[in-house]
Scaffold this motif. Structure first.
Motif, PDB file in Angstrom:
ATOM      1  N   ALA A 208       5.740  16.789 -11.489  1.00 28.55           N
ATOM      2  CA  ALA A 208       6.952  16.844 -10.826  1.00 28.55           C
ATOM      3  C   ALA A 208       7.528  17.870 -10.461  1.00 28.55           C
ATOM      4  CB  ALA A 208       8.297  16.094 -12.162  1.00 28.55           C
ATOM      5  N   VAL A 209       8.024  17.985  -9.238  1.00 24.10           N
ATOM      6  CA  VAL A 209       8.555  18.874  -8.508  1.00 24.10           C
ATOM      7  C   VAL A 209      10.117  18.916  -8.815  1.00 24.10           C
ATOM      8  CG1 VAL A 209       8.859  20.221  -6.286  1.00 24.10           C
ATOM      9  CG2 VAL A 209       6.822  18.771  -6.686  1.00 24.10           C
TER      10      VAL A 209
ATOM     11  N   ALA B 184       0.824  -1.336   0.150  1.00 28.60           N
ATOM     12  CA  ALA B 184      -0.038  -0.003   0.002  1.00 28.60           C
ATOM     13  C   ALA B 184       0.873   1.219  -0.063  1.00 28.60           C
ATOM     14  CB  ALA B 184      -1.024   0.141   1.213  1.00 28.60           C
ATOM     15  N   ARG B 185       1.878   1.237   0.653  1.00 26.85           N
ATOM     16  CA  ARG B 185       2.841   2.372   0.890  1.00 26.85           C
ATOM     17  C   ARG B 185       3.631   2.688  -0.468  1.00 26.85           C
ATOM     18  NH1 ARG B 185       4.773   0.514   5.646  1.00 26.85           N
ATOM     19  NH2 ARG B 185       6.422  -0.444   4.520  1.00 26.85           N
ATOM     20  N   GLU B 186       3.799   1.547  -1.077  1.00 26.31           N
ATOM     21  CA  GLU B 186       4.672   1.528  -2.475  1.00 26.31           C
ATOM     22  C   GLU B 186       3.716   2.157  -3.459  1.00 26.31           C
ATOM     23  OE1 GLU B 186       6.100  -2.453  -2.941  1.00 26.31           O
ATOM     24  OE2 GLU B 186       7.795  -2.048  -1.921  1.00 26.31           O
ATOM     25  N   GLN B 187       2.396   1.600  -3.503  1.00 28.17           N
ATOM     26  CA  GLN B 187       1.335   2.353  -4.355  1.00 28.17           C
ATOM     27  C   GLN B 187       1.117   3.723  -4.104  1.00 28.17           C
ATOM     28  OE1 GLN B 187      -1.866  -0.361  -3.644  1.00 28.17           O
ATOM     29  NE2 GLN B 187      -1.409  -1.733  -5.237  1.00 28.17           N
ATOM     30  N   ALA B 188       1.214   3.895  -2.966  1.00 30.57           N
ATOM     31  CA  ALA B 188       1.024   5.455  -2.791  1.00 30.57           C
ATOM     32  C   ALA B 188       2.122   6.242  -3.163  1.00 30.57           C
ATOM     33  CB  ALA B 188       0.846   5.618  -1.159  1.00 30.57           C
ATOM     34  N   GLN B 189       3.325   5.693  -2.762  1.00 29.58           N
ATOM     35  CA  GLN B 189       4.519   6.313  -3.593  1.00 29.58           C
ATOM     36  C   GLN B 189       4.588   6.520  -4.950  1.00 29.58           C
ATOM     37  OE1 GLN B 189       7.830   4.267  -1.816  1.00 29.58           O
ATOM     38  NE2 GLN B 189       7.670   5.298   0.227  1.00 29.58           N
ATOM     39  N   GLN B 190       4.066   5.409  -5.745  1.00 27.33           N
ATOM     40  CA  GLN B 190       4.076   5.369  -7.136  1.00 27.33           C
ATOM     41  C   GLN B 190       3.208   6.359  -7.697  1.00 27.33           C
ATOM     42  OE1 GLN B 190       3.260   1.248  -8.270  1.00 27.33           O
ATOM     43  NE2 GLN B 190       5.463   0.837  -7.884  1.00 27.33           N
ATOM     44  N   GLU B 191       2.071   6.581  -7.001  1.00 27.34           N
ATOM     45  CA  GLU B 191       1.059   7.520  -7.354  1.00 27.34           C
ATOM     46  C   GLU B 191       1.562   9.144  -6.992  1.00 27.34           C
ATOM     47  OE1 GLU B 191      -2.524   6.581  -4.914  1.00 27.34           O
ATOM     48  OE2 GLU B 191      -2.872   4.859  -6.011  1.00 27.34           O
TER      49      GLU B 191
END
Length: 182
Positions: free
Chosen positions: A158-159, A145-152
């Motif tokens: 992009a900053v 779930a964390r990795e999916q959130a990071q990918q999103e």
């Protein structure tokens, strides 16, 4: 004629027990501050004289999130440098392992997330008990779930995430109070 090329051995490879001890002392809350400070100063002086210090520091701050005492810095020091530089270093991702669960079939990702939502303050162990699975299963689903959130988040606009230069990392290191030990 024989040509001998001496490869410098860094202090952390020559006397790893010193650096392991410093990492353990830094993590221990029950050690006297004087003991921790003295051992940290010894490790710091040893590390500061290493010919690989600059490369080691740069990699530990910018490229890989390592634990313990590395390049004259603790984990907290490196986190401080990263904040100062405005960078984040993601943890290495590991492929999920197969289930280590006996009976009952696999636990769905949705089930783990629903239980986490219902009991947000529970530990992974407590969630695993509620679901009847192993702690590693819960951790794997939470990591997913964390990795999916990071990918999103990465897919968002992009900053400016430029990589800091070696000089910028060294300047941030020099600003640390702990860089004055040696």
């Amino acid at each position: 004629m024989t040509i001998a090329i001496e490869t410098p051995v860094p202090p952390c490879a020559h006397e790893p027990e010193l650096f392991e001890e410093v990492a353990a002392l830094s993590a221990a809350a029950d050690e006297p501050l004087a003991v921790v400070s003295e051992r940290l100063a010894v490790a710091h002086r040893s590390c500061a004289g290493c010919p690989m210090l600059v490369d080691c520091l740069y990699r530990a701050v910018v490229e890989v999130d390592v634990s313990g005492f590395v390049a004259c810095t603790t984990e907290a020091d490196r986190a401080s440098i990263r904040r100062r530089l405005g960078i984040e270093v993601s943890q290495a991702t590991f492929a999920p392992y197969g289930t280590a669960r006996l009976g009952g079939g696999p636990v769905s990702h949705e089930s783990v997330m629903a239980v986490r939502q219902s009991y947000p303050k529970d530990t992974c162990h407590q969630l695993a008990e509620r679901l009847g699975c192993s702690t590693s299963t819960v951790k794997r689903h939470l990591r997913r779930a964390r990795e999916q959130a990071q990918q999103e988040a990465a897919a968002a606009p992009a900053v400016d995430r430029r990589t800091p230069t070696v000089d910028e990392v060294l300047d941030a290191f020099d600003a640390l109070e702990t860089s004055q030990f040696a």
